[in-house]
Scaffold this active site. Structure first.
Site, PDB file in Angstrom:
ATOM      1  N   TYR A 274       1.009  -1.134  -0.109  1.00 61.61           N
ATOM      2  CA  TYR A 274       0.002   0.028   0.045  1.00 61.61           C
ATOM      3  C   TYR A 274       0.996   1.256   0.013  1.00 61.61           C
ATOM      4  CZ  TYR A 274      -4.471   2.475   0.548  1.00 61.61           C
ATOM      5  OH  TYR A 274      -5.444   3.281   0.496  1.00 61.61           O
TER       6      TYR A 274
ATOM      7  N   LYS B  23      -2.954   8.710   2.656  1.00 59.60           N
ATOM      8  CA  LYS B  23      -4.317   8.321   3.551  1.00 59.60           C
ATOM      9  C   LYS B  23      -4.317   8.962   4.849  1.00 59.60           C
ATOM     10  CE  LYS B  23      -7.048   6.458   0.477  1.00 59.60           C
ATOM     11  NZ  LYS B  23      -7.932   7.157  -0.427  1.00 59.60           N
TER      12      LYS B  23
END
Ligand code: NAD
Length: 261
Positions: free
Chosen positions: A161, A168
């Site tokens: 990720y 994020k």
């Protein structure tokens, strides 16, 4: 006590960024808002996606279908000018947009390039600030609601990720700062942290299939979420049931975020 309101969004105007196709989380959110009586505006990123987005938007009688690349200020300016022109104001902003270069979504995070970092942060985090700033004057006096989409990789390491986890994290922090800034105007800002769902964006993450399998196996509820779960939580967050919820990141992930091992 609240009465059950069948059309909680009657008379409300919602701008939705991030529909790419019928699998998009934003599309499920749009359907929930439409069923609740909202009028909708959609953006699409480039001509190829317009072909996907336009029929979907027309199926829910969208008032506005407009091109927008969130990394272009001129696109954002003309989008919000169009909203002001056609609607006068707006009540709901759905920010369901993220991007990182494919090479930054695999392998070692330490190899993230300066340009890869800039692109991911600009499109996936700064764009929330850029859109909230333009929505603010249009939401004045209307108890607006702004929602963005996050993932648990913001909080803990999820292999592959990588830069998106950092983006994020910035996004979730931006939600808190925006909630503080916009709170006096009764505009609420929240993030939904969703479990993995197979979408176009998800396909860009290496080994996404194994994320889906792990989440099914290891979450307390032992099942994956669907886009519909994100749609219903969004409808709740945009409704008066959530009128004192702001600055939060709410999880819809079958409980994944409570697990240590
Ligand atoms: P999706 O591919 O359907 O949506 C991503 C959208 O971002 C697309 O519509 C794309 O056009 C848009 N986008 C990318 N770059 C853009 C740009 N420069 N300008 C304008 N739009 C741009 O995938 P999705 O999974 O529905 O993703 C929506 C949001 O949900 C993203 O923020 C994603 O990180 C988040 N999310 C997804 C999952 C998941 O497993 N699918 C889980 C948690 C969070």
């Amino acid at each position: 006590m609240h009465n059950l309101v069948l059309k909680p969004f009657e008379g409300k105007k919602a701008l939705i960024l991030g529909v790419a196709n019928e699998r998009s989380l934003a599309w499920s959110i749009a359907q929930h808002l439409y069923q609740g009586g909202a009028r909708l505006a959609f953006t699409y990123q480039g001509e190829a996606l317009e072909r996907r987005v336009r029929p979907l938007a027309e199926s829910v009688q969208a008032d506005i279908i407009y091109p927008c690349n969130v990394s272009e200020d001129s696109h954002l300016d003309s989008l919000f000018a169009e909203i002001k022109n056609q609607w006068g104001g707006m009540d709901i902003l759905i920010h369901s947009v993220a991007f990182a270069n494919k090479e930054d979504l695999e392998g070692r995070f330490v190899h993230t390039s300066r340009e890869g970092f800039r692109i991911a942060m600009d499109i996936s985090a700064f764009s929330l600030i850029a859109t909230a700033r333009r929505a603010e004057p249009l939401m004045e006096g209307r108890e607006g609601s702004i929602i963005t989409l996050s993932y648990y990789g913001a909080q803990k390491v999820v292999p592959n990720y990588n830069i998106m986890g950092v983006a994020k994290a910035a996004l979730e922090a931006s939600v808190r700062y925006l909630a503080y800034d916009l709170g006096p105007k009764k505009i609420r800002v929240n993030a939904i942290s969703a479990g993995p769902v197979k979408t176009l964006a998800a396909a860009g993450i290496k080994n996404f299939k194994s994320m889906l399998a792990a989440s099914e196996e290891k979450t307390p509820l032992h099942e994956n979420i669907s886009a519909d779960d994100v749609g219903s939580l969004s409808a709740f967050l945009c409704s008066s049931y959530a009128k004192h919820i702001t600055g939060s990141t709410l999880y819809v992930d079958s409980g994944a975020h409570i697990m240590g091992v």
